[in-house]
Design an enzyme around this catalytic site. Structure first.
Site, PDB file in Angstrom:
ATOM      1  N   SER A 100      -2.047   3.741   7.553  1.00 40.78           N
ATOM      2  CA  SER A 100      -2.468   3.887   8.939  1.00 40.78           C
ATOM      3  C   SER A 100      -2.479   5.346   9.394  1.00 40.78           C
ATOM      4  O   SER A 100      -3.199   6.155   8.836  1.00 40.78           O
ATOM      5  CB  SER A 100      -1.569   3.012   9.811  1.00 40.78           C
ATOM      6  OG  SER A 100      -2.028   2.979  11.122  1.00 40.78           O
ATOM      7  N   ASP A 241      -7.411   6.469  13.936  1.00 39.63           N
ATOM      8  CA  ASP A 241      -6.294   6.754  13.038  1.00 39.63           C
ATOM      9  C   ASP A 241      -6.769   6.476  11.600  1.00 39.63           C
ATOM     10  O   ASP A 241      -7.946   6.151  11.370  1.00 39.63           O
ATOM     11  CB  ASP A 241      -5.059   5.918  13.426  1.00 39.63           C
ATOM     12  CG  ASP A 241      -5.229   4.456  13.111  1.00 39.63           C
ATOM     13  OD1 ASP A 241      -6.363   3.945  13.237  1.00 39.63           O
ATOM     14  OD2 ASP A 241      -4.245   3.800  12.724  1.00 39.63           O
ATOM     15  N   ASP A 243      -6.662   4.161   9.448  1.00 34.93           N
ATOM     16  CA  ASP A 243      -7.302   2.915   9.001  1.00 34.93           C
ATOM     17  C   ASP A 243      -8.177   2.294  10.084  1.00 34.93           C
ATOM     18  O   ASP A 243      -8.634   1.158   9.946  1.00 34.93           O
ATOM     19  CB  ASP A 243      -6.274   1.911   8.462  1.00 34.93           C
ATOM     20  CG  ASP A 243      -5.322   1.404   9.524  1.00 34.93           C
ATOM     21  OD1 ASP A 243      -5.121   2.113  10.539  1.00 34.93           O
ATOM     22  OD2 ASP A 243      -4.769   0.302   9.352  1.00 34.93           O
TER      23      ASP A 243
HETATM   24 MG    MG Z   1      -3.656   2.003  12.098  1.00 32.50          MG
END
Ligand code: MG
Length: 457
Positions: A100, A241, A243
């Site tokens: 992430s 971010d 992902d």
């Molecule tokens: Mg994320």
């Protein structure tokens, strides 16, 4: 109805995460693959973000799935919400290799359930059990699984979003996208172009060394985006971010839109057309509830963590409630008409619709929101749960909420005190309608905490 948090060993709120080569290794990924394959025999979709460690971890995880007889569908590099959508539509589970927003040296695994949501606490504890007692079921030669590549499925995700919006709401609008060299390079520019926007990108080439900025879309890292928004006269800038389940915005003046304001703006937009409940953690600014109530909607609070938001939304709907929206005050927003997980691409598209429908500038809309004053601070202590227990007693006669930690609610303001599940610290958050009452409440809580901790030593 409240979902309770359960403490897990290996998995955190958002899957397993750590530094590659230390906590996160192909050996661990293999064991997670074997455990997941034992627990969810069937067709499992696997995806990853752009991190350099992704291929080694994905291959190891896939090996575990194949060895336990699963059919593996390799979706390649794609945003987490894209994999969640693909699992929901086609498969019996999924695994996303991602860390992430964490720095490049991190990686991890998020497990996706057949409905596209992240695996809940109880099931994760079962998975951890399989990992630790090694009771995985590897198959003989004639029952091992097969693998196939399915990079084209990402197009279904893009189409699922664009088909939610009528016509070309982005016609005449310039938008700058900063996918941060992450997987949204493949999706958000395409989504916005399909909505009619003129799209410029920065950090728009996938690269796991993250040469332009770190995966966390912080105001500091988005200076390049802000400059390009100004130089191109864009309506807004958007950044994801690592992902792309989260999205944050830069207004037309190059200013960062605080994530609770982003949440409130989109909540206001959704509540104009649909009445019902908005689901969010207890840590979200009161601003969201204020705009929701003003628009005839209500708010249901959950523990902190998007998975609790998503699961509460599903449970409320199963109980016949109308749930219109959900999310967190960090740019992670959930659109139930699309799917029950945070979705950065859907957030980008909704902002285009919002600006087209209001005909206003983003900075003007932000300026019209209720003003709030937030304070966040950490206190290092190993006595977090004792502290919360004592504060509970001290403030027992006030209006308190124990959904996650302790929330003390006063007129138009609140303080939230939570112990970290992974580090020796507590987090104090205050949300008030002005800085004077906010500071006063914060100082009061901090003083109480210091006194209690002083006595604990
Ligand atoms: Mg994320």
């Amino acid at each position: 109805m409240t979902i309770k948090k359960l403490q897990k060993q290996l998995f955190g709120t958002n899957g397993v995460r750590g530094v590659v080569g230390k906590e996160i290794t192909p050996g661990l990924a293999l064991r997670i693959g074997e455990a997941l394959g034992t627990m969810r025999p069937g067709s499992i979709a696997v995806g990853r973000d752009t991190r350099t460690s992704g291929p080694a971890l994905a291959d190891a995880l896939k090996a575990g799935l194949l060895a336990t007889g699963c059919e593996v569908i390799d979706c390649g590099i794609l945003p987490t919400p894209a994999l969640q959508y693909i699992v929901k539509e086609h498969y019996e589970g999924g695994a996303m290799i991602t860390a992430s927003h964490n720095p490049p040296e991190y990686n991890g695994v998020k497990i996706i359930e057949p409905d596209g949501t992240e695996m809940g606490d109880e099931e994760t504890l079962r998975l951890e059990g399989l990992l630790s007692d090694q009771s995985v079921l590897t198959k003989p030669w004639d029952q091992v699984g097969k693998e196939m590549a399915a990079p084209h499925l990402i197009d279904e995700y893009v189409h699922a979003i664009t088909s939610q919006f009528a016509g070309k709401p982005g016609k005449g609008m310039t938008v700058v996208v900063d996918p941060g060299s992450g997987p949204a390079c493949q999706t958000t520019p395409a989504i916005l172009q399909a909505l009619g926007c003129r799209v410029l990108t920065i950090n728009g080439i996938m690269d796991g060394t993250f040469p332009g900025r770190l995966p966390e879309p912080s105001p500091d890292g988005l200076k390049g985006l802000a400059a390009l928004v100004l130089a191109s006269n864009a309506a807004f800038g958007i950044a994801h971010d690592g992902d792309a389940d989260r999205a944050v915005f830069i207004d037309e003046n190059g200013s960062f839109v605080e994530e609770n304001q982003e949440f409130a703006l989109i909540a206001q937009h959704i509540c104009r057309n649909a009445k019902g409940t908005i689901v969010t953690p207890v840590s979200t600014s009161q601003m969201v509830e204020m705009v929701a109530v003003a628009a005839g909607c209500t708010v249901q609070y959950t523990p902190v963590g998007s998975i609790y938001v998503a699961r509460t939304m599903r449970e409320l709907i199963a109980n016949g409630k109308q749930v219109v929206f959900g999310g967190e005050g960090n740019g992670g927003l959930i659109f139930p008409k699309h799917q029950f997980c945070r979705d950065g691409g859907m957030t980008a598209a909704t902002m285009v619709e919002l600006l087209a429908m209001t005909g206003q500038r983003l900075s003007t809309l932000v300026g019209q929101l209720p003003q709030r004053h937030m304070i966040k601070e950490k206190i290092l202590t190993a006595h977090g749960s004792l502290l919360i227990e004592q504060l509970n007693k001290k403030y027992a006669l006030e209006s308190i909420d124990k959904t996650d930690g302790l929330k003390i609610k006063r007129h138009n303001s609140w303080a939230l005190i939570r112990a970290s599940g992974t580090e020796p610290l507590i987090r104090i958050m205050v949300d008030a309608d002005d800085s004077i009452s906010g500071s006063a409440l914060f100082q009061e809580i901090k003083k109480s905490a210091t006194e209690i901790l002083g006595n604990a030593h």
